[in-house]
Design a protein around this motif. Sequence first.
Motif, PDB file in Angstrom:
ATOM      1  N   PRO A  30       0.822  -1.216   0.000  1.00 32.05           N
ATOM      2  CA  PRO A  30       0.000   0.000   0.000  1.00 32.05           C
ATOM      3  C   PRO A  30       0.854   1.263   0.000  1.00 32.05           C
ATOM      4  CG  PRO A  30      -0.798  -1.588   1.619  1.00 32.05           C
ATOM      5  CD  PRO A  30       0.503  -2.118   1.122  1.00 32.05           C
ATOM      6  N   ASN A  31       0.441   2.230  -0.788  1.00 33.34           N
ATOM      7  CA  ASN A  31       1.162   3.494  -0.943  1.00 33.34           C
ATOM      8  C   ASN A  31       0.472   4.548  -0.072  1.00 33.34           C
ATOM      9  OD1 ASN A  31       2.709   5.637  -1.925  1.00 33.34           O
ATOM     10  ND2 ASN A  31       1.365   5.924  -3.704  1.00 33.34           N
ATOM     11  N   LYS A  32       1.021   4.783   1.107  1.00 36.75           N
ATOM     12  CA  LYS A  32       0.404   5.696   2.062  1.00 36.75           C
ATOM     13  C   LYS A  32       1.372   6.817   2.432  1.00 36.75           C
ATOM     14  CE  LYS A  32      -3.407   3.292   2.444  1.00 36.75           C
ATOM     15  NZ  LYS A  32      -4.679   3.807   1.884  1.00 36.75           N
ATOM     16  N   TYR A  33       0.785   7.969   2.814  1.00 36.91           N
ATOM     17  CA  TYR A  33       1.571   9.139   3.218  1.00 36.91           C
ATOM     18  C   TYR A  33       0.973   9.743   4.475  1.00 36.91           C
ATOM     19  CZ  TYR A  33       3.446   8.948  -1.543  1.00 36.91           C
ATOM     20  OH  TYR A  33       4.048   8.552  -2.707  1.00 36.91           O
ATOM     21  N   GLU A  34       1.815  10.464   5.204  1.00 39.37           N
ATOM     22  CA  GLU A  34       1.336  11.265   6.320  1.00 39.37           C
ATOM     23  C   GLU A  34       0.908  12.624   5.773  1.00 39.37           C
ATOM     24  OE1 GLU A  34       4.002  11.454   9.688  1.00 39.37           O
ATOM     25  OE2 GLU A  34       4.830   9.478   9.185  1.00 39.37           O
ATOM     26  N   THR A  35      -0.391  12.888   5.818  1.00 34.70           N
ATOM     27  CA  THR A  35      -0.917  14.139   5.269  1.00 34.70           C
ATOM     28  C   THR A  35      -1.919  14.743   6.247  1.00 34.70           C
ATOM     29  OG1 THR A  35      -2.885  13.242   4.185  1.00 34.70           O
ATOM     30  CG2 THR A  35      -0.794  13.065   2.972  1.00 34.70           C
ATOM     31  N   SER A  36      -2.309  15.962   5.957  1.00 31.74           N
ATOM     32  CA  SER A  36      -3.395  16.569   6.718  1.00 31.74           C
ATOM     33  C   SER A  36      -4.705  15.864   6.388  1.00 31.74           C
ATOM     34  CB  SER A  36      -3.516  18.049   6.358  1.00 31.74           C
ATOM     35  OG  SER A  36      -3.941  18.188   5.013  1.00 31.74           O
ATOM     36  N   PRO A  37      -5.687  15.904   7.291  1.00 24.09           N
ATOM     37  CA  PRO A  37      -6.980  15.261   7.008  1.00 24.09           C
ATOM     38  C   PRO A  37      -7.639  15.797   5.742  1.00 24.09           C
ATOM     39  CG  PRO A  37      -6.807  15.785   9.343  1.00 24.09           C
ATOM     40  CD  PRO A  37      -5.616  16.422   8.678  1.00 24.09           C
ATOM     41  N   MET A  38      -7.536  17.088   5.497  1.00 27.87           N
ATOM     42  CA  MET A  38      -8.174  17.663   4.312  1.00 27.87           C
ATOM     43  C   MET A  38      -7.554  17.130   3.037  1.00 27.87           C
ATOM     44  SD  MET A  38      -8.742  21.685   3.335  1.00 27.87           S
ATOM     45  CE  MET A  38      -9.678  21.927   4.839  1.00 27.87           C
ATOM     46  N   LEU A  39      -6.221  17.058   2.999  1.00 28.95           N
ATOM     47  CA  LEU A  39      -5.565  16.528   1.815  1.00 28.95           C
ATOM     48  C   LEU A  39      -5.846  15.037   1.667  1.00 28.95           C
ATOM     49  CD1 LEU A  39      -3.746  16.922  -0.620  1.00 28.95           C
ATOM     50  CD2 LEU A  39      -1.760  16.548   0.871  1.00 28.95           C
ATOM     51  N   ALA A  40      -5.870  14.309   2.772  1.00 33.47           N
ATOM     52  CA  ALA A  40      -6.163  12.868   2.707  1.00 33.47           C
ATOM     53  C   ALA A  40      -7.528  12.617   2.093  1.00 33.47           C
ATOM     54  CB  ALA A  40      -6.089  12.259   4.106  1.00 33.47           C
ATOM     55  N   GLU A  41      -8.514  13.444   2.463  1.00 30.15           N
ATOM     56  CA  GLU A  41      -9.854  13.301   1.896  1.00 30.15           C
ATOM     57  C   GLU A  41      -9.837  13.569   0.399  1.00 30.15           C
ATOM     58  OE1 GLU A  41     -14.032  12.912   1.391  1.00 30.15           O
ATOM     59  OE2 GLU A  41     -12.630  12.144   2.894  1.00 30.15           O
ATOM     60  N   ALA A  42      -9.126  14.612  -0.018  1.00 29.82           N
ATOM     61  CA  ALA A  42      -9.044  14.931  -1.447  1.00 29.82           C
ATOM     62  C   ALA A  42      -8.348  13.815  -2.221  1.00 29.82           C
ATOM     63  CB  ALA A  42      -8.308  16.254  -1.638  1.00 29.82           C
ATOM     64  N   LEU A  43      -7.264  13.268  -1.659  1.00 31.16           N
ATOM     65  CA  LEU A  43      -6.519  12.209  -2.343  1.00 31.16           C
ATOM     66  C   LEU A  43      -7.347  10.930  -2.466  1.00 31.16           C
ATOM     67  CD1 LEU A  43      -2.982  12.694  -0.765  1.00 31.16           C
ATOM     68  CD2 LEU A  43      -3.729  13.341  -3.071  1.00 31.16           C
ATOM     69  N   LYS A  44      -8.167  10.661  -1.465  1.00 26.82           N
ATOM     70  CA  LYS A  44      -9.051   9.481  -1.545  1.00 26.82           C
ATOM     71  C   LYS A  44     -10.006   9.615  -2.727  1.00 26.82           C
ATOM     72  CE  LYS A  44     -12.416   6.818   1.143  1.00 26.82           C
ATOM     73  NZ  LYS A  44     -13.005   6.570   2.465  1.00 26.82           N
ATOM     74  N   ARG A  45     -10.519  10.808  -2.939  1.00 29.66           N
ATOM     75  CA  ARG A  45     -11.436  11.032  -4.058  1.00 29.66           C
ATOM     76  C   ARG A  45     -10.698  10.942  -5.396  1.00 29.66           C
ATOM     77  NH1 ARG A  45     -16.336  13.449  -2.458  1.00 29.66           N
ATOM     78  NH2 ARG A  45     -16.426  13.981  -0.235  1.00 29.66           N
ATOM     79  N   VAL A  46      -9.500  11.506  -5.466  1.00 31.11           N
ATOM     80  CA  VAL A  46      -8.723  11.432  -6.706  1.00 31.11           C
ATOM     81  C   VAL A  46      -8.385   9.982  -7.021  1.00 31.11           C
ATOM     82  CG1 VAL A  46      -6.553  12.075  -7.819  1.00 31.11           C
ATOM     83  CG2 VAL A  46      -7.798  13.764  -6.444  1.00 31.11           C
ATOM     84  N   GLN A  47      -8.013   9.229  -5.982  1.00 28.57           N
ATOM     85  CA  GLN A  47      -7.682   7.819  -6.197  1.00 28.57           C
ATOM     86  C   GLN A  47      -8.893   7.058  -6.707  1.00 28.57           C
ATOM     87  OE1 GLN A  47      -4.960   5.743  -3.529  1.00 28.57           O
ATOM     88  NE2 GLN A  47      -6.554   4.189  -3.231  1.00 28.57           N
ATOM     89  N   TYR A  48     -10.079   7.359  -6.171  1.00 28.35           N
ATOM     90  CA  TYR A  48     -11.297   6.754  -6.704  1.00 28.35           C
ATOM     91  C   TYR A  48     -11.449   7.089  -8.186  1.00 28.35           C
ATOM     92  CZ  TYR A  48     -16.111   6.360  -8.150  1.00 28.35           C
ATOM     93  OH  TYR A  48     -17.229   6.070  -8.879  1.00 28.35           O
ATOM     94  N   ASP A  49     -11.281   8.336  -8.545  1.00 26.52           N
ATOM     95  CA  ASP A  49     -11.411   8.742  -9.955  1.00 26.52           C
ATOM     96  C   ASP A  49     -10.401   8.010 -10.828  1.00 26.52           C
ATOM     97  OD1 ASP A  49     -13.473  10.515  -9.421  1.00 26.52           O
ATOM     98  OD2 ASP A  49     -12.166  12.270  -9.281  1.00 26.52           O
ATOM     99  N   PHE A  50      -9.193   7.839 -10.313  1.00 30.92           N
ATOM    100  CA  PHE A  50      -8.135   7.182 -11.094  1.00 30.92           C
ATOM    101  C   PHE A  50      -8.524   5.743 -11.414  1.00 30.92           C
ATOM    102  CE2 PHE A  50      -3.894   4.924 -10.975  1.00 30.92           C
ATOM    103  CZ  PHE A  50      -3.477   5.348 -12.232  1.00 30.92           C
ATOM    104  N   TYR A  51      -8.936   4.985 -10.408  1.00 35.19           N
ATOM    105  CA  TYR A  51      -9.258   3.572 -10.655  1.00 35.19           C
ATOM    106  C   TYR A  51     -10.597   3.408 -11.359  1.00 35.19           C
ATOM    107  CZ  TYR A  51      -5.039   2.314  -8.264  1.00 35.19           C
ATOM    108  OH  TYR A  51      -3.719   2.179  -7.945  1.00 35.19           O
TER     109      TYR A  51
END
Length: 932
Positions: free
Chosen positions: A319-340
């Motif tokens: 798994p490719n994980k990073y330490e980020t702020s909660p706001m960025l983590a939420e945005a990245l989760k949505r982008v990752q959904y769009d990607f797959y």
Amino acid sequence: MKRTILLLFLGVLWLPSCHRNGAVSRLFEQFQNPPTEARPMVRWWWNGNAVEAEELKRELAVLKEVGIGGVEINSIAMPTNAPQTEAEQLQWAGEEWINMVKIAAQEGKRLGMITDLIVGSGWPFGGRFLQQPEIMQRLGLKKQRVNAHSKIRININKYLSFKSEHAPNSNITKESSDVSLISVKLIPIGINALEEIIDLTSQVQDDLLIHQVDSRDYELVFLYNERNFKTVYHGSPGADGPIMDHYQIKVVMDYLNRLKAIEKETGIPLSQLIRALFCDSIELAGSNWTDDMAEQFKYRNGYDIVPYLPFVVQPPKAPNKYETSPMLAEALKRVQYDFYHTIIQVFLERFTRQFQKFCSENGVLCRYQAYGTPYYMGLFQGNMIPDIPESNNWIYSGARDEAATSEFTWVQGHGYMLWNKAASSAAHIMGRKITSCEAMTNVQGVFRTSLETVKQADDMNFITGMNHAVLHGFNYSPPEAGFPGWVRYGAYFSEQNTWWKYFRKWTDYNARLSAVFQNSKPTADMAILGPIRDLWGDVGLSRPPLNVKPWYYARFWQPISNLGSSCDYIHQPILETAKIEGQELVCGNMRYKALLLADVESLTPEAALKLKAFAEAGGKIVHIGKTPHRSLSFTDADKNDRIVEDAVEHITSAENVLQIAAPEESVNFIAWTNGLMKKIAMKPQVTISNPQSHLYITKQYLGKQDIYFFANSDRRKEVEFNATFNTHNKIPYIWIPATGERFVLPHQERNKLHLKLDALESVLIVYEPEDLDLPPYQIQSSPAKTTPLSTSWDVKFEHIDGRTYSQKMEQLIDFKSSENEAIRNFAGTVTYTTQFENSGVFTFIKLNDVNEGITELVVNGKAAGMKWYGNHCYDISKIVKKGTNLIEIKLTNTLANYCSSLKDNPTAQAWTSLYVTQTPVSSGLGGVELGE
């Protein structure tokens, strides 16, 4: 003597007055004489394509004789340890190979058999003829932590060097994959915004990166593109080599068009030779990219994916994980959904739909497996596309012994029963007649597989919606290859197997049920929606999490079936396009009374609005665990979140909408599910008085016929229960799939039956409005009391290798404990002969501990029958006599111990070394009891 009937009926027995019209339904005709398309097929491995015309014809005749209805020609690499013959290994799609396909298809047609053809060889599509731009790609990441003030000095060529995974005997010998660097980024630990990222890509000079780190800690992230990292699994000559790019339409069509050489060379349309073209499981080694994927992403989502790639690329095993702020983590989760989501859209449009289109244009059917590894490339969406969606059940999966427990169990982490539900649900919705299953896939139980194991797994395939078996498999293996011959994979469906002479018992059984299920309509009262799309944003498309999160999702079908009902598994696009009629959710050809959401947090706006409309119409909705509260995509996230929140909040207080906590894994899942169904007033299709985990039910219908399939999945336990049906004034009949017979059932209250199924027994209860002129079902009996038969035995061993030898046994033993090596490693048929005295009370002989063997019993020279599954108890009341009785018991065991003993046979050792339990395994007859 106690008499216990197989099916007892409540109330005073009464036989219906029959219209003596001799009516026989079309469905029953198909049950008695299954059409070819209902008969099981085999995957016919053309090992190394070393095939010859006369042997092809001989093997087809062998298969026809045991009730096989067709073959899937499957060109595949020669097994590594296979004995060599003088046969030439033909090039896939070459002139000689095409001629063999023609000969096999025409001979099959002459025999009344079906011929399918796998596209390519092995799996997935590929070959040595592909050029570099046609080879699949994947984006990968390599990361390392770098501390503040440290100095980076990395040789890129060495750092990004990865060993290629090539199939055995591949013509590609290059050890490393082809890697091109895309970017190098320093991503701060605890990042809040993308603007904090430092791009080092331009600092790479002459394949060397040198950089002085500033005062922060970072993740150093290399993003790269990779080709030639994987070759076709077991490709035969000509179709071995790299795997094609499945995301390019031209590449896909060029590959498929190679099959037109068959028509060109033979002058015969493909449709006159082949019923269906077949695509094996989607195993693309994590391929997630093609030349225009970034452009496709922007076109579909409205923003650029490139800046996000270091965050959203999820390698299959890490798994490719990073330490980020909660706001960025939420945005990245949505982008990752769009990607797959984009990856799956492109894959299905450019590969799966093109494959179906090619099949349709060439007059053949499309058989397609949507599951795969390491990613699910549209497990649910992909099954909606082909003419014949296909799943795959496994036996001996996950280091397990199928016979270690008598009740059916499965390996959820592997996922194969979820694949069954995904394929059958899609077939139900789309109105497909056939849902096929690559059946009995087996790599850790070759030579151990018994017909009892095959039946147990087969019944569960029917319960989960499969209605056509394609066995895995039958090896092309000429006589000169010896024993065990060429073995690519499988449960060793072979004429050299000990139980081959009984194999038709199972093929007929399977075909009768397949005929019924193919030619009737499915039912399902409930639809289950899982958190698949949430998981895309969390972990990507990786297979294991989707199989087990939440734990109950993939298993929900089991207690629902145990309770006398049935369900389908749907995905959000199906919900989005569903219609609402009355209080039912109409999805294609299916109508659901309830929708169960399993820990679903996120919905598309369209799905949320349909959920709201269904609730407002009075449809039953259950939120289990989490409740949807957000949308999925990064695009218009705030607006779509509000739509989802408003829609769900609007229906929360409705009486027909239930929110309940998710079940704990330790829960009694049947009782928990029963409680849920009662809370939403969901009546089962048939009410079972005492639901049990080994009793499964599914329902079909055809016109006015209501068809209930009952299967006891336990090898040793019988099951007895009351069943209440909602069939009004129809008359119950019993259809016996093991024999092809049917009888009228004695009854008073037609809708209330008392049923008893013996171990591993299955029956069809068919309700019809007509009084048919049929004999009444005869009561079967079982012993009330048994007495062990303690005596000596004359034992004759007839070995599969042709040897025979005899021995006197003072008592019955488990062969594995014998000091005699010939007995310990025996494989074949053993005949036990002895006498017993009968004062007139004994009317049964019960065989104990047959160790998955097949038995036949002869008493006083008269056959008492044979048994190939479940309990081996014989009624001998009509052939036993007072005084001295001679009994002869034949038991046929498996090849496991014998093959394990063949230390100088590379093929036998290669497969038996994979056994999950040590050999010798238990074998032979453990005991005999006389019953009264």
